[in-house]
Design a protein around this motif. Structure first.
Motif, PDB file in Angstrom:
ATOM      1  N   MET A 164      62.102  16.219  11.778  1.00 19.48           N
ATOM      2  CA  MET A 164      62.459  17.290  10.512  1.00 19.48           C
ATOM      3  C   MET A 164      61.792  16.277  10.060  1.00 19.48           C
ATOM      4  O   MET A 164      61.642  15.153   9.749  1.00 19.48           O
ATOM      5  N   PRO A 165      61.068  17.033   8.640  1.00 15.62           N
ATOM      6  CA  PRO A 165      60.809  18.265   8.606  1.00 15.62           C
ATOM      7  C   PRO A 165      59.456  19.386   9.708  1.00 15.62           C
ATOM      8  O   PRO A 165      59.302  20.237   9.183  1.00 15.62           O
ATOM      9  N   LEU A 168      59.543  22.927  10.761  1.00 18.59           N
ATOM     10  CA  LEU A 168      59.733  23.785  10.121  1.00 18.59           C
ATOM     11  C   LEU A 168      58.563  24.616  10.099  1.00 18.59           C
ATOM     12  O   LEU A 168      58.237  25.041   9.511  1.00 18.59           O
ATOM     13  N   THR A 187      70.651  19.171   8.929  1.00 18.65           N
ATOM     14  CA  THR A 187      69.293  19.651   9.965  1.00 18.65           C
ATOM     15  C   THR A 187      69.255  21.583  10.292  1.00 18.65           C
ATOM     16  O   THR A 187      68.196  21.341  10.080  1.00 18.65           O
ATOM     17  N   THR A 190      68.616  23.342   7.121  1.00 17.89           N
ATOM     18  CA  THR A 190      67.482  23.587   6.898  1.00 17.89           C
ATOM     19  C   THR A 190      66.681  24.590   7.679  1.00 17.89           C
ATOM     20  O   THR A 190      65.621  25.071   7.236  1.00 17.89           O
TER      21      THR A 190
END
Length: 411
Positions: A164-165, A168, A187, A190
């Protein structure tokens, strides 16, 4: 005198045969598959490399030889593959630490070819699903995978952690499956909050999810969710598009909230409201299953059809009741009548019935449903006593409390 070589395998020790077969497999992989099979497979750009197809021996030395054949096959495939596109790729291999360089090379290879559906499974099939002690991810998702960005539509990782991140970056993900790794709740929240395209979520043997609370995520787009033996003790969801929900694990009485439609969230302790029209239950009709049975009936207020598939199922001897009740008189003492029985449930079908006392009691309770029109019972003949089962099932025809328009067929 010359030796007859017509039956060489009969002269070989059984312990040598697997090694010989491994050599033959390697020859096939290097001499035949690379020239013919790979050209055919390149046309659809979908590949599934599973170590279990190659490694099946219990002997350490032979198993290592088979494993080397598998790794060599992957290397050969990379060397021979000429297409610029790979749509779907799956790699299953245990103990990835021993061949990390090959795995890195293989994943980089498919990433460069814009793979859209990626599965990396490094779990061990011999792991005990009920034991998470000393379990940790055996591999880290290679950094170059994150460069796929919006090209990646499906990601399945088992015993493979991620950063992470960086994850994403996958802004167009629709299907996510995670297993045998730690997934902190923040997590997961998100990920789902950022990648709003995710429709299918599957979590298997993930930990650090005790308080599974996704209720505050705006516009959660999940249509399908599976929780399989995670350490979950509470589930909270506001999922207006949810069509399929499957939970496997310990029974708990914490708050569960699922919204079947926007603006229609109902929060009730120890209950969940699902937009389910047809419920299929694989059951043994054991008394330990009754609390869960009632739980599901109360969870489906729009249920129209109920299917009971009666067969031998796993019954845990150390089962503990989620609430105090007399299982021997379970249905007779019910004071709450499920909403679906009052308004929507029209058909019940039962497969594999032996017309046991538990089955008959359950049917008598369900027959009180005001909307019920049809019960179809298919008797089991596995024990050769179908006529005995039929006579017992026919008792339902004389049940005093039943829906006025109810028809019962026994086959």
């Amino acid at each position: 005198m010359a030796r007859d070589n017509s039956d060489i395998f009969s002269l070989s020790s059984e312990s040598l045969l697997p090694a010989i077969i491994s050599i033959i497999l390697l020859a096939i992989a290097t001499c035949i598959l690379n020239k013919k099979w790979l050209r055919i497979r390149q046309s659809d750009a979908n590949f599934d490399f599973n170590e279990n197809f190659f490694v099946d021996s219990t002997s350490g030395e032979i198993k290592q030889g088979q494993r080397e054949v598998f790794i060599d096959f992957i290397k050969n495939w990379i060397a021979q593959f000429t297409s610029r596109r790979i749509n779907k790729f799956s790699l299953t291999v245990s103990n990835p630490q021993t061949c990390g360089e090959t795995i890195e090379r293989c994943v980089a290879f498919v990433t460069q070819r814009g793979v859209k559906d990626l599965t990396l499974d490094f779990s061990n099939p011999k792991w005990n699903e009920n034991d998470l002690d000393d379990k940790h991810a055996l591999f880290q998702l290679p950094t170059h995978v994150y460069q796929l960005g919006s090209l990646l539509k499906s990601l399945k990782l088992y015993s493979c952690s991620f950063d992470m991140p960086d994850i994403l970056n996958f802004g167009a993900l629709k299907d996510v499956s995670l297993g045998w790794i730690e997934v902190p709740m923040n997590t997961l929240k998100t990920l789902l909050s950022t990648c709003k395209t995710i429709e299918n979520l599957s979590l298997k043997r993930c930990w650090n999810l005790v308080d599974f609370d996704l209720k505050d995520i705006v516009q959660l787009g999940l249509k399908r969710m599976v929780l399989n033996k995670c350490d979950t003790q509470c589930i909270k969801l506001d999922a207006p598009n949810l069509k399929f929900f499957k939970y496997s694990g310990d029974v708990f009485t914490s708050e569960i909230c699922v919204a079947p439609s926007a603006g229609d969230l109902v929060t009730v302790s120890a209950k969940t409201y699902l937009n389910v029209r047809h419920l299929i239950l694989k059951t043994q009709m054991h008394k330990y299953e009754l609390c869960g049975f009632e739980f599901l009936l109360n969870s489906c207020p729009l249920l129209e059809k109920l299917t009971l598939d009666i067969s031998q199922q796993v019954i845990f001897k150390d089962y503990r009741l989620p609430y105090l009740t007399d299982l021997e008189k379970f249905w007779q003492t019910r004071r709450v009548f499920a909403q679906c029985l009052q308004n929507t449930l029209k058909m019940i079908e039962i497969f594999g019935s032996r017309a046991t006392n538990q089955e008959l009691r359950t049917c008598c309770f369900l027959m009180k449903g005001k909307a019920l029109e049809q019960i179809n019972i298919k008797l089991s003949n596995e024990d050769g006593n179908i006529e005995f089962h039929r006579r017992r099932a026919q008792r339902l025809l004389k049940a005093p409390e039943r829906s006025e328009n109810l028809q019962i067929t026994i086959d």
